[in-house]
Design an enzyme around this catalytic site. Structure first.
Site, PDB file in Angstrom:
ATOM      1  N   ASP A  58       0.858  -1.160   0.000  1.00 21.20           N
ATOM      2  CA  ASP A  58       0.000   0.000   0.000  1.00 21.20           C
ATOM      3  C   ASP A  58       0.910   1.230   0.000  1.00 21.20           C
ATOM      4  O   ASP A  58       2.118   1.119   0.249  1.00 21.20           O
ATOM      5  CB  ASP A  58      -0.900  -0.023   1.238  1.00 21.20           C
ATOM      6  CG  ASP A  58      -2.146   0.829   1.067  1.00 21.20           C
ATOM      7  OD1 ASP A  58      -3.073   0.674   1.878  1.00 21.20           O
ATOM      8  OD2 ASP A  58      -2.180   1.667   0.145  1.00 21.20           O
ATOM      9  N   ASP A  75      -0.250   5.330   0.498  1.00 21.65           N
ATOM     10  CA  ASP A  75      -0.583   6.429   1.402  1.00 21.65           C
ATOM     11  C   ASP A  75      -0.781   5.903   2.818  1.00 21.65           C
ATOM     12  O   ASP A  75      -1.593   5.008   3.057  1.00 21.65           O
ATOM     13  CB  ASP A  75      -1.862   7.124   0.926  1.00 21.65           C
ATOM     14  CG  ASP A  75      -1.691   7.717  -0.460  1.00 21.65           C
ATOM     15  OD1 ASP A  75      -1.086   8.785  -0.576  1.00 21.65           O
ATOM     16  OD2 ASP A  75      -2.151   7.085  -1.431  1.00 21.65           O
TER      17      ASP A  75
END
Length: 282
Positions: free
Chosen positions: A33, A35
């Site tokens: 992932d 952010d």
């Protein structure tokens, strides 16, 4: 995968050093992932770039999954470069904008258009797969009274309402989205890029996320959107079709139920001496 109480609920178990190394050795592609995991805003998480550099040097394929629909895949590869992460190609990035475009390309009949509450990046991903669209950018109410708002022209080609991150989200757009959904009924798709309610920034700050906008449209339309982003299955189906491999993911919450080959989760563990990847197997 361990079963919990109450009918076999799935849960994670933390891997100790030896088991963690075994999981990393067995995985050929690692999903990260972005952010809030690799960076917050424009600041990379301490140690993240160096750790990914070591994994790349060890021959691992690195892929990136993100619910952020405000950037194209090309923009994400540029941000990875700018923050010091190993070089990446757009094909290694699976964003919710890209996955939403792929979904609509499959779900819509030829020539059908989408009404978009979203960013230029979301529009660009739709254009890349040939889906006509309208809606990005500011919008004003078409008149002073509710009767005017309920009679604004509708594009006859629109067969889907797509909700992503939209800094220009407004009552005018909400009205128009509802009118398309009421006109088309179940034949007009309602699709959201993700349900993330907050976007993490530097220093612990946050702003409202796309999930807030999706919920507004769902509430007005009294129906539930199909969500393409994490932790829902569709984004990982996109990954699995391209990357036929074992996978390690770096989020602590998104993939608890998704069986993409052999799967583990990993997060950054901060401690006084620095930080490291802490895998969990389920």
């Amino acid at each position: 995968m361990a079963g919990g109480g109450g009918g076999g609920q799935r849960r994670c178990r933390r891997l100790e050093a030896e088991a963690a190394r075994a999981v990393l050795d067995a995985a050929d592609t690692l999903l990260f992932d972005c952010d809030g995991v690799l960076w917050r805003g424009e600041a990379a998480v301490s140690g993240a770039a160096a750790a990914l550099g070591r994994l790349a040097a060890a021959g691992k394929r690195l892929c990136y999954v993100t619910n952020n629909s405000s950037r194209t895949r090309a923009a994400y590869t540029e941000k990875l470069r700018r923050l010091g992460f190993p070089p990446a190609e757009p094909r290694n990035v699976f964003g919710s904008a890209y996955c939403a475009a792929r979904y609509l390309r499959q779900a819509l009949p030829p020539g059908a258009a989408a009404y978009v509450l979203g960013s230029p990046a979301l529009a660009a991903e739709l254009e890349a797969v040939g889906i006509p669209h309208l809606g990005p950018g500011p919008a004003a109410l078409p008149g002073p009274a509710p009767a005017d708002w309920a009679q604004a022209p509708l594009d006859p080609a629109v067969r889907a309402v797509l909700v992503g991150f939209d800094e220009h989200f407004s009552y005018a757009k909400l009205c128009q989205a509802l009118r398309y959904l009421l006109r088309g009924g179940t034949d007009c798709l309602l699709v959201g890029t993700n349900r993330d309610h907050r976007l993490p920034l530097e220093g612990g700050a946050a702003i409202p996320g796309t999930g807030c906008l999706v919920k507004a449209v769902e509430t007005a339309a009294q129906r539930e959107a199909f969500i393409v982003g994490k932790p829902n299955r569709y984004m990982f189906d996109c990954v699995a079709r391209q990357e036929s491999c074992s996978v390690l993911h770096s989020s602590t919450q998104d993939l608890l139920h998704h069986p993409v080959h052999r799967l583990a989760l990993c997060h950054w563990h901060q401690h006084p001496g620095g930080s490291h990847l802490l895998p969990q197997l389920f």
